[in-house]
Enzyme design. Structure first.
Site, PDB file in Angstrom:
ATOM      1  N   ASP A 493      38.060  44.230  52.893  1.00 14.78           N
ATOM      2  CA  ASP A 493      38.654  44.008  51.567  1.00 14.78           C
ATOM      3  C   ASP A 493      38.011  42.748  50.979  1.00 14.78           C
ATOM      4  O   ASP A 493      37.948  41.694  51.632  1.00 14.78           O
ATOM      5  CB  ASP A 493      40.164  43.838  51.692  1.00 14.78           C
ATOM      6  N   ASN A 501      36.145  40.548  38.038  1.00 17.27           N
ATOM      7  CA  ASN A 501      36.454  41.668  37.166  1.00 17.27           C
ATOM      8  C   ASN A 501      37.132  41.192  35.890  1.00 17.27           C
ATOM      9  O   ASN A 501      36.880  41.712  34.796  1.00 17.27           O
ATOM     10  CB  ASN A 501      37.354  42.656  37.909  1.00 17.27           C
ATOM     11  N   ASP A 510      31.516  46.435  38.513  1.00 14.83           N
ATOM     12  CA  ASP A 510      30.726  47.556  39.042  1.00 14.83           C
ATOM     13  C   ASP A 510      29.411  47.071  39.645  1.00 14.83           C
ATOM     14  O   ASP A 510      28.972  47.527  40.712  1.00 14.83           O
ATOM     15  CB  ASP A 510      30.442  48.565  37.928  1.00 14.83           C
ATOM     16  N   ASP A 536      38.097  47.664  45.578  1.00 11.13           N
ATOM     17  CA  ASP A 536      37.225  46.749  46.314  1.00 11.13           C
ATOM     18  C   ASP A 536      37.434  46.866  47.820  1.00 11.13           C
ATOM     19  O   ASP A 536      37.191  45.920  48.565  1.00 11.13           O
ATOM     20  CB  ASP A 536      37.468  45.307  45.858  1.00 11.13           C
TER      21      ASP A 536
END
Length: 633
Positions: A493, A501, A510, A536
């Site tokens: 993670d 983001n 992305d 993610d």
């Protein structure tokens, strides 16, 4: 030696007889002469013995060399059947060594059906009824196969008593000759049977014996009795149909004049009851006189009435078939699929223009060639050639469809095709060839591959997606249950991903996820599996290496992600990763349990300060919270 002893005795006794000096002198001279003669005779006798021994030795050597070097087998056999001595040719003929064969009796190497002739011969030799033998029998080779041999030999007697001592046999391998005789006899039998069963008659012309003779089959063919037509050599010409007589007479004249190697003609002859019978006549002159006139000839006549009637029917059928063939040709040239037809020998008999285009071979070049010279299809995945074979005996003919075929052209270019192969069977269920129908399937195959790839991979990162990863993991869990072994599962993670983001937008997020995917692939081995589970979150399966590799690989991933130095719009973004480890082995539960265990370990790593690796507890400690292994820093 006796004469010498007499002379010596006389020389001793004479002085005692008180003879005069002259008498003694004469006696001594006689004694010396006798002794000299005796020594000379003894020398001659000794030389004779030496010459005899030398001749015997030479004779033995000649016999030994003749036996050893003989191209046919030679054996010395005792009267009890034991093989006392054998030459190499005999041993080789039966596949033995000399030592092996000299330990056997002739009863052991003789075919059971031929033992009696050997016993009878041995008995007759012992009883003195015969002194030599000559017969054929079968031996048994070492491998048990029979071999025919011609035996010739005689018995050796003791010189003084005449008692038989042993046999000397010469054994010639005549197996090939026997087999040839059997084949000739079989061929002759087949020939006679074939002539009779096919209704062929034989005629023979011999001018010395007064004319022509016909076989029983020949005369019955025309409704006559045996011998009824014999005699007149020209009678057969009068029985020929008037429309055929001129052609037959010309063929007969040409052969008699030596213009043709043999006579052959098809014509109609009148049956005794008046109807016409179609005849195939073949003949040849086999003897002529000094002036070239015919003396002897021989030939055969075959009733071909049914064939001629069939030919007439076929001519009608052929005209209809030609029309149908033309319609089919036009149809096959007009359709959009490629079509290739072959005969039973797998040689190409037809190609339409689409087949020419797809294979790159023109029809004029392809006709008559083996299919493999023009059409070579392989499996798309394995690369192995797709065989196009006739149905096996007893197998029901069926169409073979293949949507994974790839056509390999002569210039090594490839084209994905879909092919259907159908056997051609006649009305007697005999295989006559193949029909291959194929289409250019490149676009459809490319679309299929794209759809299959999209169904199994994450569209953004190109990693395996969640569904395909779960199927892979289920297979690994099943393998561990059945075969043992262990793998390591990582739940990865990202740390601080939300900030990237939020500040850079989804485009930045992305781009970062793509960088992370590339980093994971670069850090891990070729056998390891990487997937994006969503957002993610990533998953890794370490397939190779021991359990100790898990923490080391996890720390390598954390270090690599921390050092990404991801920059967006001139702003450097720093992220990290927290990883939870869980083993995949027998007894670890289902896939969902393993993932949940690794997820919990990842949560513990985040709680311990992020950038850590945490291992799920062992089964014995499953109720305890997972502990972090190390900090990335």
């Amino acid at each position: 030696m006796t004469a010498g002893l007499v002379a010596l005795t006389a020389s001793i006794l004479l002085p005692a007889l008180e003879l005069g000096p002259d008498a003694l002198k004469v006696c001594l001279q006689i004694s010396v002469a006798v002794a000299a003669v005796t020594l000379f005779v003894s020398a001659l006798f000794i030389r004779k013995i030496i010459d005899d021994r030398r001749q015997i030795a030479e004779s033995e050597q000649r016999f030994r060399r003749a036996m050893e070097d003989s191209a046919i087998g030679v054996a010395i056999v005792g009267l009890d059947g034991r093989i006392l001595q054998a030459n190499p040719a005999f041993a080789d003929m039966l596949g033995y060594t000399r030592v092996e064969i000299e330990a056997l009796t002739f009863f052991q190497i003789t075919h059971p059906d031929d033992l009696q002739i050997g016993r009878e011969t041995m008995t007759s030799l012992k009883e003195g009824k015969i002194h030599s033998f000559h017969f054929q029998k079968r031996y048994l080779r070492k491998d048990g196969t029979p071999v025919w041999a011609q035996l010739a030999g005689s018995v050796i007697h003791e010189e003084e008593t005449g008692r038989p001592l042993y046999l000397v046999s010469q054994i010639e391998d005549i197996d090939a000759r026997k087999q040839a005789e059997a084949r000739i006899a079989e061929a002759e039998t087949r020939w006679n049977f074939a002539l009779t069963s096919t209704g062929q008659g034989i005629w023979s012309l011999d001018m010395r014996k007064g004319g022509t003779t016909y076989s029983e089959t020949w005369v019955k063919m025309l409704g006559y009795a045996d011998g009824e037509l014999d005699g007149d050599p020209d009678r057969w010409l009068t029985m020929i149909h008037p429309d055929d007589r001129e052609v037959v007479a010309e063929a007969d004249r040409a052969h008699l004049a030596g213009e043709t190697p043999f006579f052959e003609a098809e014509f109609r002859m009148r049956h005794k009851d008046g109807h016409w019978v179609w005849i195939l006549d073949r003949g040849k002159a086999i003897e002529r006189d000094g002036e070239g006139r015919l003396i002897r000839a021989i030939g055969s006549l075959t009733d071909i009435t049914e064939r001629k009637e069939a030919e007439a029917r076929l001519m009608v059928s052929a005209a209809l078939l030609a029309d149908e063939k033309e319609r089919l040709r036009v149809t096959l040239h007009s359709i959009g699929d490629a079509v290739i037809c072959t005969d039973a020998a797998n040689r190409i008999t037809f190609m339409n223009p689409i087949a020419e285009k797809l294979t790159g071979v023109e029809v004029g070049e392809a006709l008559g060639k083996l299919l493999g010279h023009v059409y070579w299809a392989v499996d798309e995945e394995s690369g192995h050639r797709i065989g196009l074979t006739r149905p096996s005996a007893g197998e029901r003919p069926h169409c073979d469809q293949n949507t994974r075929a790839v056509l390999v052209r002569r210039d090594d270019t490839r084209c994905s095709i879909r092919q259907v192969v159908s056997p051609i069977m006649n009305d007697r269920e005999e295989f006559c060839g193949l029909v291959i129908v194929f289409q250019d399937f490149s676009d459809a195959r490319a679309l299929q591959r794209q759809l299959a790839y999209a169904a199994a991979h994450d569209a953004l990162t190109g990693l395996a997606n969640r569904s395909s990863f779960m199927r892979t993991m289920e297979d690994l869990v099943d393998q561990c249950r059945l075969n043992g072994g262990e793998h390591q599962f990582m739940f990865v993670d990202l740390d601080h991903f939300k900030a990237v983001n939020d500040t850079g937008g989804h485009a930045a997020g992305d781009a970062l996820l793509k960088r992370v995917a590339d980093t994971l692939r670069n850090v891990l081995g070729a056998e390891d599996i990487v997937a994006r589970l969503g957002g993610d979150e990533f998953a890794v399966i370490l397939k190779s290496g021991a359990a100790e590799r898990g923490p080391i690989a996890a720390r390598s991933i954390i270090d690599a992600i921390r050092n990404l130095n991801f920059s967006w719009d001139g702003r450097l973004n720093s992220i990290g990763a927290s990883i939870g480890l869980a083993p995949i082995r027998a007894g670890c539960g289902e896939v969902d349990e393993i993932i949940a265990r690794a997820d919990a370990a990842c949560y513990a790593a985040k709680a311990a300060g992020r950038g850590c690796v945490s291992a799920a507890p062992d089964e014995a400690l499953k109720d305890l919270a997972p502990l972090p292994l190390a900090a990335a820093s």
